[in-house]
Design a protein around this motif. Sequence first.
Motif, mmCIF file in Angstrom:
data_model
loop_
_atom_site.group_PDB
_atom_site.id
_atom_site.type_symbol
_atom_site.label_atom_id
_atom_site.label_comp_id
_atom_site.label_asym_id
_atom_site.label_seq_id
_atom_site.Cartn_x
_atom_site.Cartn_y
_atom_site.Cartn_z
ATOM 1 N N THR A 85 56.960 -53.956 2.577
ATOM 2 C CA THR A 85 56.278 -54.549 3.702
ATOM 3 C C THR A 85 56.266 -53.399 4.718
ATOM 4 O O THR A 85 56.950 -52.341 4.657
ATOM 5 N N ARG A 87 56.881 -53.780 7.851
ATOM 6 C CA ARG A 87 58.171 -53.659 8.601
ATOM 7 C C ARG A 87 59.377 -52.677 8.023
ATOM 8 O O ARG A 87 59.670 -52.010 8.538
ATOM 9 N N GLN A 88 59.477 -53.133 6.664
ATOM 10 C CA GLN A 88 60.431 -52.153 6.050
ATOM 11 C C GLN A 88 60.160 -50.726 5.942
ATOM 12 O O GLN A 88 60.920 -49.902 6.025
ATOM 13 N N ARG A 91 60.718 -49.127 9.365
ATOM 14 C CA ARG A 91 62.222 -49.088 9.814
ATOM 15 C C ARG A 91 62.935 -48.099 8.858
ATOM 16 O O ARG A 91 63.730 -47.213 9.413
ATOM 17 N N GLU A 142 51.075 -56.333 10.324
ATOM 18 C CA GLU A 142 51.952 -57.466 10.304
ATOM 19 C C GLU A 142 52.219 -58.245 11.309
ATOM 20 O O GLU A 142 53.300 -59.161 11.455
ATOM 21 N N ALA A 144 54.695 -56.470 13.287
ATOM 22 C CA ALA A 144 55.956 -56.168 13.176
ATOM 23 C C ALA A 144 56.699 -55.175 14.082
ATOM 24 O O ALA A 144 57.788 -54.966 14.192
ATOM 25 N N ASP A 185 65.434 -51.422 16.076
ATOM 26 C CA ASP A 185 65.492 -52.832 16.498
ATOM 27 C C ASP A 185 64.678 -53.189 17.619
ATOM 28 O O ASP A 185 63.844 -54.043 17.772
ATOM 29 N N CYS A 188 60.712 -52.278 16.154
ATOM 30 C CA CYS A 188 60.400 -53.078 14.982
ATOM 31 C C CYS A 188 61.699 -53.914 14.567
ATOM 32 O O CYS A 188 62.337 -53.374 13.676
ATOM 33 N N PRO A 190 63.942 -56.486 12.714
ATOM 34 C CA PRO A 190 64.079 -56.779 11.302
ATOM 35 C C PRO A 190 63.663 -58.223 11.017
ATOM 36 O O PRO A 190 63.608 -59.052 12.095
ATOM 37 N N ASP A 191 63.312 -58.609 10.044
ATOM 38 C CA ASP A 191 62.706 -59.779 9.734
ATOM 39 C C ASP A 191 63.931 -60.711 9.334
ATOM 40 O O ASP A 191 64.240 -60.994 7.991
ATOM 41 N N GLY A 192 64.691 -61.209 10.227
ATOM 42 C CA GLY A 192 65.925 -61.951 10.066
ATOM 43 C C GLY A 192 67.022 -61.705 11.118
ATOM 44 O O GLY A 192 66.621 -60.986 12.157
#
Length: 215
Positions: A85, A87-88, A91, A142, A144, A185, A188, A190-192
């Motif tokens: 992704t 986002r990943q 990061r 995304e 993100a 953080d 971007c 995290p997704d969680g």
Amino acid sequence: MSTTTARPLRADAVRNRALIVDAARRLFAERGLDVTLHDVAEAAGVGVGTVYRRFPDKDALLGGLLAAKYETLVDLAEQALAEPTGRQALRSYLLGAMELRASDRALSTAVLRAAPQTQEAAELRERLHRVVEEVVDRARAEGAVRRGFTGEDVPAVTSMIGSIADRSRDELPGAWRRYGLLVVDAVCPPDGPLEPLAGSPLPAPTATSCVVSPS
């Protein structure tokens, strides 16, 4: 009319060049860009004349190292693009670039301030810009990444964390990770759930460290 061709370097010349480049990389990483060619010669175990034959001045040596630093960052960004992704990917690149800067105090200065000394360095810098923008664009698509953040912000962000690493390198060599994660953080998330911050806060400067000596 005769023509001449460049002869390949002798084995000892190849060995000496490798020693010089390795020593310069280590010294610049440890001490920054104030290193002299005499320092490099001493660390490499060769005569200063040998250094000057390979690199006529410090700019020439820095140019070779600068190109290598850009190449390392390009590789890091391209590896980040392989993440599943955006986002990943972002990061991963931000934290990776911060780690490189934290381990090498010359990296930020070279990338942000030193003009490319060679065509190779200039081409690698442009390639790095394109790949990092692609990483940011994926995250942006995304939703993100923080609105307004661009690839041009990345060198300044890594430099900020590098300053923390330089300040704390001797006493708390891993302290930069705490603040690096804070920045990533914010840029971007995290997704969680957010991860706990690593380590402890840096101690506040002492009163004596803030005193300006009279001129």
